[in-house]
Design an enzyme around this catalytic site. Structure first.
Site, PDB file in Angstrom:
ATOM      1  N   GLY A 122       4.628  -5.547 -36.768  1.00 42.43           N
ATOM      2  CA  GLY A 122       3.310  -5.192 -36.859  1.00 42.43           C
ATOM      3  C   GLY A 122       2.797  -4.647 -38.068  1.00 42.43           C
ATOM      4  O   GLY A 122       3.518  -3.820 -38.855  1.00 42.43           O
ATOM      5  N   ARG A 126       5.918 -11.977 -36.388  1.00 45.22           N
ATOM      6  CA  ARG A 126       7.095 -11.571 -35.788  1.00 45.22           C
ATOM      7  C   ARG A 126       7.550 -12.929 -35.559  1.00 45.22           C
ATOM      8  O   ARG A 126       7.047 -14.074 -35.311  1.00 45.22           O
ATOM      9  CB  ARG A 126       6.865 -10.796 -34.347  1.00 45.22           C
ATOM     10  N   ASP A 186      11.607  -1.742 -36.914  1.00 39.83           N
ATOM     11  CA  ASP A 186      13.253  -2.000 -36.610  1.00 39.83           C
ATOM     12  C   ASP A 186      13.543  -3.383 -36.374  1.00 39.83           C
ATOM     13  O   ASP A 186      14.881  -3.619 -36.989  1.00 39.83           O
ATOM     14  CB  ASP A 186      13.547  -1.057 -35.254  1.00 39.83           C
ATOM     15  N   THR A 219       5.753   1.015 -40.231  1.00 41.97           N
ATOM     16  CA  THR A 219       5.270   1.009 -38.652  1.00 41.97           C
ATOM     17  C   THR A 219       4.469   2.240 -38.386  1.00 41.97           C
ATOM     18  O   THR A 219       4.906   3.129 -38.797  1.00 41.97           O
ATOM     19  CB  THR A 219       6.599   1.126 -37.690  1.00 41.97           C
ATOM     20  N   ASP A 231       9.149   5.443 -35.205  1.00 44.10           N
ATOM     21  CA  ASP A 231      10.552   5.544 -34.410  1.00 44.10           C
ATOM     22  C   ASP A 231      11.647   5.177 -35.263  1.00 44.10           C
ATOM     23  O   ASP A 231      12.913   4.846 -34.546  1.00 44.10           O
ATOM     24  CB  ASP A 231      10.308   4.668 -33.325  1.00 44.10           C
ATOM     25  N   ARG A 277       5.044   2.010 -28.822  1.00 51.49           N
ATOM     26  CA  ARG A 277       5.991   0.969 -27.944  1.00 51.49           C
ATOM     27  C   ARG A 277       6.817   2.006 -27.091  1.00 51.49           C
ATOM     28  O   ARG A 277       6.292   2.773 -26.386  1.00 51.49           O
ATOM     29  CB  ARG A 277       7.053   0.562 -29.111  1.00 51.49           C
TER      30      ARG A 277
HETATM   31  O1  F6P Z   1       5.240  -1.618 -33.537  1.00 47.41           O
HETATM   32  C1  F6P Z   1       3.749  -1.358 -33.608  1.00 47.41           C
HETATM   33  C2  F6P Z   1       2.887  -1.793 -32.515  1.00 47.41           C
HETATM   34  O2  F6P Z   1       1.525  -1.407 -32.808  1.00 47.41           O
HETATM   35  C3  F6P Z   1       3.778  -0.911 -31.333  1.00 47.41           C
HETATM   36  O3  F6P Z   1       2.861   0.434 -31.414  1.00 47.41           O
HETATM   37  C4  F6P Z   1       2.939  -1.823 -30.247  1.00 47.41           C
HETATM   38  O4  F6P Z   1       3.568  -1.779 -28.870  1.00 47.41           O
HETATM   39  C5  F6P Z   1       3.026  -3.095 -30.833  1.00 47.41           C
HETATM   40  O5  F6P Z   1       3.262  -2.762 -32.100  1.00 47.41           O
HETATM   41  C6  F6P Z   1       2.002  -4.132 -30.405  1.00 47.41           C
HETATM   42  O6  F6P Z   1       2.398  -5.500 -30.639  1.00 47.41           O
HETATM   43  P1  F6P Z   1       1.222  -6.507 -31.071  1.00 47.41           P
HETATM   44  O7  F6P Z   1       0.654  -6.249 -32.156  1.00 47.41           O
HETATM   45  O8  F6P Z   1       2.308  -7.534 -31.312  1.00 47.41           O
HETATM   46  O9  F6P Z   1       0.731  -6.920 -29.825  1.00 47.41           O
END
Ligand code: F6P
Length: 323
Positions: free
Chosen positions: A11, A72, A103, A125, A129, A171
């Site tokens: 992210g 990702r 992570d 991030t 965490d 998260r």
């Molecule tokens: O890890 C960063 C984050 O924004 C989390 O807080 C959230 O759960 C997740 O990524 C959302 O991911 P995506 O942008 O893939 O929907």
């Protein structure tokens, strides 16, 4: 070490561009060549790698997102994906890699290190965490974004005498909710680290109503043990007890955008330069971080194996300020 590459992964987080700028400029000013990998580990597998110069990182410090883009990537978790990535790095004659992310990204960085490729990780991030650092790049900006939203929501909540449930990201970690709850003056903070009952929320809202408050702000982390929807449904069904009408705001991805704060720009700049220094010294398999305002390193294995614990004394602090 003659040629290094940098990538952002997972992210995005505000401050990633300041980090990329710092890596590229520090590397070139130390006599190295700098390369950028686009779209994180996906770009590593697809050989989406190109040389960067000082000008390619001009005027990006203040921009959110990441000029290298991010992704990702499940393919990298396979042996085939990892081998292809190393082949591509070798094809460009790259001697070391800097990986910026959360992570999942640092787990990928550890795989490269364990396969023998020199790599230094850095925490990027908004979730905060990760162990090995007091703050990850992007956290401070995300907190300021949430705070700005909560301040505004409070105004309309007071005007209409309403309760608001404000859902924030993180998260499985309650850091953003906890800190924004404290500094935003929320009446209740719901985080995964402190499970609660739906009736606890009803009682709290009722207490706020009876005590004469003109609003009631509940900040909930997306990973909390009850969903925002379930809380809203319960409060609506029990409006006679709760007193206030309830509205919901899910802040979502606006928390990941925006111009980085002064704190994030400085953190990113310090960590980027440190990552280059550690690669030059022949180090690998570590994450650079900020501990007590000092730049430190922690083995990536430790970062992955030990989850950061939320400082629950901050939760107690929030409770001690209850209305
Ligand atoms: O890890 C960063 C984050 O924004 C989390 O807080 C959230 O759960 C997740 O990524 C959302 O991911 P995506 O942008 O893939 O929907």
């Amino acid at each position: 070490m003659k040629r290094i590459a940098v990538m952002s992964s997972g992210g995005d987080a505000p401050g990633m561009n300041a980090f990329i700028r710092s890596v590229v400029r520090s590397a070139i000013n130390r006599g190295l060549e700098a390369y950028g990998v686009r779209r994180g580990f996906q770009g590593l597998i697809d050989n989406d790698i190109e040389q960067m110069d000082k000008r390619s990182v001009s005027n990006i410090m203040q921009r959110g997102g990441t000029i290298l883009q991010t992704a990702r990537c499940d393919e990298f978790k396979t042996k085939k994906g990892l081998r292809q990535a190393i082949r591509n790095l070798n094809f460009h004659g790259i001697d070391g890699l800097v990986v910026l992310g959360g992570d999942g990204s640092l787990t990928g960085a550890l795989s490269l290190h364990e396969a023998g490729f020199p790599v230094i990780g850095a925490p990027g991030t908004i979730d905060n965490d990760l162990g090995g650092t007091d703050m990850a790049i992007g956290v401070d900006t995300a907190l300021n974004t949430v705070l700005d939203a909560v301040d505004k929501i409070k105004e309309t909540a007071s005007s209409h005498q309403r309760a608001f449930i404000v859902e924030v990201m993180g998260r499985n970690c309650g850091y953003i909710a906890l800190i924004s709850g404290i500094i935003g003056g929320a009446e209740m903070i719901c985080i995964p680290e402190k499970p609660f009952e739906l009736m606890d929320v009803v009682r709290l809202v009722e207490k706020a109503y009876v005590s004469g408050k003109t609003h009631c702000i509940i900040i909930i982390a997306e990973g909390a043990n009850h969903s925002t929807h379930a809380i809203k449904k319960t409060l609506d069904a029990r409006i006679e007890e709760a007193g206030f009408e309830t509205r919901v705001t899910i802040l979502g991805h606006i928390q990941r955008g925006g111009s980085p704060t002064a704190f994030d720009r400085l953190l990113a700049t310090r960590l980027g330069a440190a990552a280059v220094d550690h690669l030059i010294r022949g180090e690998s398999g570590k994450m650079v971080g900020l501990v007590g305002n000092k730049i430190t390193t922690t083995p990536l294995r430790q970062i992955i194996d030990y989850r950061r614990e939320l400082d629950m004394s901050l939760y107690d602090l929030a409770r001690s300020l209850e209305f």
